[in-house]
Write a protein that holds these residues in place. Structure first.
Motif, PDB file in Angstrom:
ATOM      1  N   HIS A 270      -0.367  -0.659 -54.318  1.00  0.00           N
ATOM      2  CA  HIS A 270      -0.099  -1.057 -52.938  1.00  0.00           C
ATOM      3  C   HIS A 270       0.297  -2.534 -52.849  1.00  0.00           C
ATOM      4  O   HIS A 270      -0.297  -3.385 -53.511  1.00  0.00           O
ATOM      5  N   PRO A 293      -0.037   0.496 -47.993  1.00  0.00           N
ATOM      6  CA  PRO A 293       0.835  -0.575 -48.461  1.00  0.00           C
ATOM      7  C   PRO A 293       1.513  -1.351 -47.338  1.00  0.00           C
ATOM      8  O   PRO A 293       1.882  -0.787 -46.303  1.00  0.00           O
ATOM      9  N   HIS A 444       7.036   7.112 -55.455  1.00  0.00           N
ATOM     10  CA  HIS A 444       6.228   6.242 -54.596  1.00  0.00           C
ATOM     11  C   HIS A 444       7.041   5.812 -53.380  1.00  0.00           C
ATOM     12  O   HIS A 444       7.348   4.628 -53.185  1.00  0.00           O
ATOM     13  N   HIS A 474       3.676   7.149 -51.076  1.00  0.00           N
ATOM     14  CA  HIS A 474       3.055   6.011 -50.399  1.00  0.00           C
ATOM     15  C   HIS A 474       2.627   6.417 -48.996  1.00  0.00           C
ATOM     16  O   HIS A 474       2.977   7.491 -48.497  1.00  0.00           O
ATOM     17  N   VAL A 481      -1.626   7.698 -54.153  1.00  0.00           N
ATOM     18  CA  VAL A 481      -0.320   7.314 -54.684  1.00  0.00           C
ATOM     19  C   VAL A 481      -0.356   7.199 -56.203  1.00  0.00           C
ATOM     20  O   VAL A 481       0.637   7.428 -56.896  1.00  0.00           O
TER      21      VAL A 481
END
Length: 659
Positions: A270, A293, A444, A474, A481
């Motif tokens: 993140h 994130p 991601h 994400h 993740v």
């Protein structure tokens, strides 16, 4: 009254992308960029617009065959500087806010990459890629005098998708441009890449990024340094494995905010928001308690060139920034005492923004599943919003657009899995319809509450569309993740199959005998993996995919480290690389498979598609292969418009044939 039209492949020619809102210093005016496709020229044009914030009146400021980017107001608000490709390379231009023709400030061989106004308003800091030993103003060799040259390669990072081959003797340098004399003075000249981050309001400090390691093959750092402009003395803000950037000074210059991610979970880590205190020389991770994130991880296909700031300071040392969470990208607020909460609503995608210095309102570019995006004024205190532009209003009003239904279920390993289901645009109660499962790249990245033309097009064909965020995506927890790494084709495959079973069980309109699957990049890998492990799909389309991790290691621009980061294996463990390669399971494929791939893709080179195609053909499988010239890994988002339309035609034709 004219009947609404269904979504068509060529609609990408009509959808306009509204991005780059930048408020004037007094926040009464703003500039922004509108990008649209020129069908005749088969290219994109991006023009600068001016906005009166209170009235919402907007005026187009630039025209012609160009792409404008990175608009910035002068400190006194009297001028706007921007980059433009009107003379091919990105060069710096200056326009008076009162009106008049733009003045060209640079004519550098490689153009200008980025720039920042000096607080004095008399000079501009900028970056450009220069050959070592050359200056900003050295003229390039005439094309007719050039001879082909061999390229010597001594490093592993010698090519990049969308860029091509990288010359080892060229580096990004920083200089200052005097606006009166138009003379450029070099600030850096070391043979390293320098990035320009921020200049203090007092004009005495600069934050730049530079990695001075001699061998960067396995070095993934982007250190940030605070530089005293009088003495050139450097103070290191951060120097550890990972990427850091987007630095910006607080209004009182005491604090520097920047974003970045360490390599705890490699590229699945993140991103966080950090605060450096210049008085105490301490660093605070402001978002340590937020398990999501920083930034925008949404994948979509109509927003062109958004360039949101990593963070914006307001008076009183408050901060605003984007957070990717649960299918949304929201604007968040934070203070230095630890308060942290969303400043925009759920179920939308804030893909670009700016905030008034007094913190009273934000100017945000926002999309949702049935609107490609417009600019809005968001009142921070009340949450009220006002639409300021209507570039896509006619398209939205005249087109049948499907609002997706949110789905969520408990997946394997204790993870909740989140996604969306779209009914066909022609849906009628009591009828049965095919379903297409669409898988995003990354892995991601995140499908989100954003407009996605491709999804709407599939629904317009009379098919349902299922798109989810399997583990590896994400927008959820760090554990979620990271869960795909070392397990490609394991839990992520299970999440997709469980999602399919879930909607089949709960939606009787889906014809379970007419299922299709498609995806690009990681989604292409997963599509190829799926058809090697189940025959429940009647048609599949794999795009810009990975089929063989062993060869990917050596041919991709990122292969030699991404294999280790994602599969947790390198060429000393080819058995594991082969175990996770869809090519290994080609003999099991019973589903008709269309392979789409760009010829200039350096991220997932076309040999990945060639191997899969020839292998399947040699086994007498039902497959076809379509190659896209002059296209890289981003064909579906930023490729040549005619080829983007061709790709969409290929998608719909293949599913129409088999579903």
């Amino acid at each position: 009254m004219t009947a609404k039209q269904t979504v068509q492949q060529k609609d990408i020619l009509n959808i306009q992308s509204v991005t780059n809102p930048v408020l004037s210093p007094d926040a009464t005016e703003a500039v922004f960029i509108v990008t649209q496709i020129d069908e005749k020229e088969n290219t994109y044009h991006a023009h600068l617009y001016h906005l009166q914030v209170d009235s919402g009146k907007s005026t187009q400021w630039t025209y012609g065959k160009e792409r404008v980017s990175q608009p910035q107001w002068s400190p006194d608000g009297s001028q706007v500087a921007f980059l433009s490709t009107r003379d091919e390379k990105n060069q710096l231009y200056l326009m008076q806010a009162a009106g008049g023709e733009a003045r060209k400030l640079t004519d550098y061989e490689t153009g200008v990459t980025s720039f920042l106004w000096s607080p004095c308003g008399k000079k501009i800091w900028l970056t450009s890629t220069l050959e070592d030993g050359k200056t900003f103003t050295d003229k390039k060799e005439k094309e007719e005098d050039k001879q082909p040259e061999a390229l010597r390669v001594t490093t592993m990072k010698y090519k990049m998708d969308g860029v091509g081959f990288i010359k080892e003797d060229h580096h990004s340098q920083i200089g200052t441009l005097d606006l009166d004399t138009e003379e450029i003075t070099a600030f850096t000249n070391e043979p390293f890449h320098h990035s320009l981050n921020a200049i203090s309001h007092c004009g005495k400090k600069l934050v730049m990024g530079v990695n001075r390691a001699e061998n960067k093959d396995f070095d993934f750092r982007q250190p940030l340094h605070l530089v005293d402009l009088d003495t050139k003395e450097e103070t290191t803000l951060v120097d550890e494995e990972g990427y850091f950037g987007g630095a910006t000074f607080s209004e009182d210059d005491r604090y520097i905010a920047y974003t970045g991610s360490v390599r705890t979970f490699e590229n699945a880590t993140h991103s966080e928001l950090y605060i450096y205190d210049t008085e105490n020389q301490t660093t605070l991770n402001l978002t340590e308690g937020l398990d999501a994130p920083i930034g925008d991880a949404v994948v979509a296909d109509t927003q062109q060139g958004p360039n949101p700031p990593d963070a914006v300071w307001t008076e009183g040392n408050y901060l605003y920034f984007q957070v990717t969470t649960m299918g949304d990208v929201r604007l968040y607020f934070a203070d230095l005492e630890g308060s942290l909460y969303p400043a925009s609503q759920e179920s939308e995608h804030v893909y670009d923004y700016d905030v008034a210095k007094n913190g009273q309102f934000a100017l945000a570019a926002i999309s949702n599943p049935v609107n490609p995006g417009e600019l809005y004024r968001l009142d921070i205190a009340t949450g009220e919003r006002k639409a300021l532009t209507s570039f896509n209003e006619t398209y939205v009003n005249d087109t049948i657009l499907v609002q997706p239904e949110t789905i969520q279920f408990g997946g394997a390993g204790g993870f909740d899995v989140h996604g969306w289901l779209m009914k066909p645009a022609t849906y009628k109660e009591g009828s049965k319809y095919p379903l297409v499962v669409n898988i995003h790249g990354g892995p991601h990245a995140m499908y989100g509450n954003s407009f996605f033309h491709e999804m709407q097009l599939l629904a317009a064909q009379g098919w349902g569309v299922l798109y989810i965020n399997p583990r590896g995506s994400h927008g959820y927890s760090q554990e979620f993740v990271d869960a795909v790494r070392g397990d490609y084709g394991g839990g992520d495959y299970q999440d997709i199959m469980d999602a399919l079973d879930n909607v089949l069980e709960n939606h009787a309109w889906i014809d379970k005998e007419k299922l299709g699957v498609a995806g690009g990049s990681y989604g292409g890998f997963m599509t190829s993996w799926i058809v090697g492990h189940t025959d429940r799909f009647k048609a599949a389309i794999t795009q810009r995919s990975i089929s063989n991790w062993i060869s990917f290691f050596g041919v991709s621009d990122v292969g030699y480290y991404l294999c280790d980061w994602q599969i947790k294996a390198d060429m000393t463990n080819v058995d594991k690389l082969w175990k996770h390669s869809p090519l290994k399971y080609a003999e099991n494929v019973k589903t008709p498979l269309l392979i789409l791939h760009s010829e200039d893709d350096l991220r997932c080179p076309i040999e990945q598609a060639e191997q899969l195609y020839i292998t399947l053909k040699s086994m007498h499988k039902e497959t076809e292969f379509v190659r896209f010239p002059e296209s890289d890994h981003n064909l579906s988002r930023t490729g040549k418009p005619n080829l983007r339309i061709t790709r969409l035609n290929e998608l719909t034709s293949w599913f129409e044939k088999y579903l």
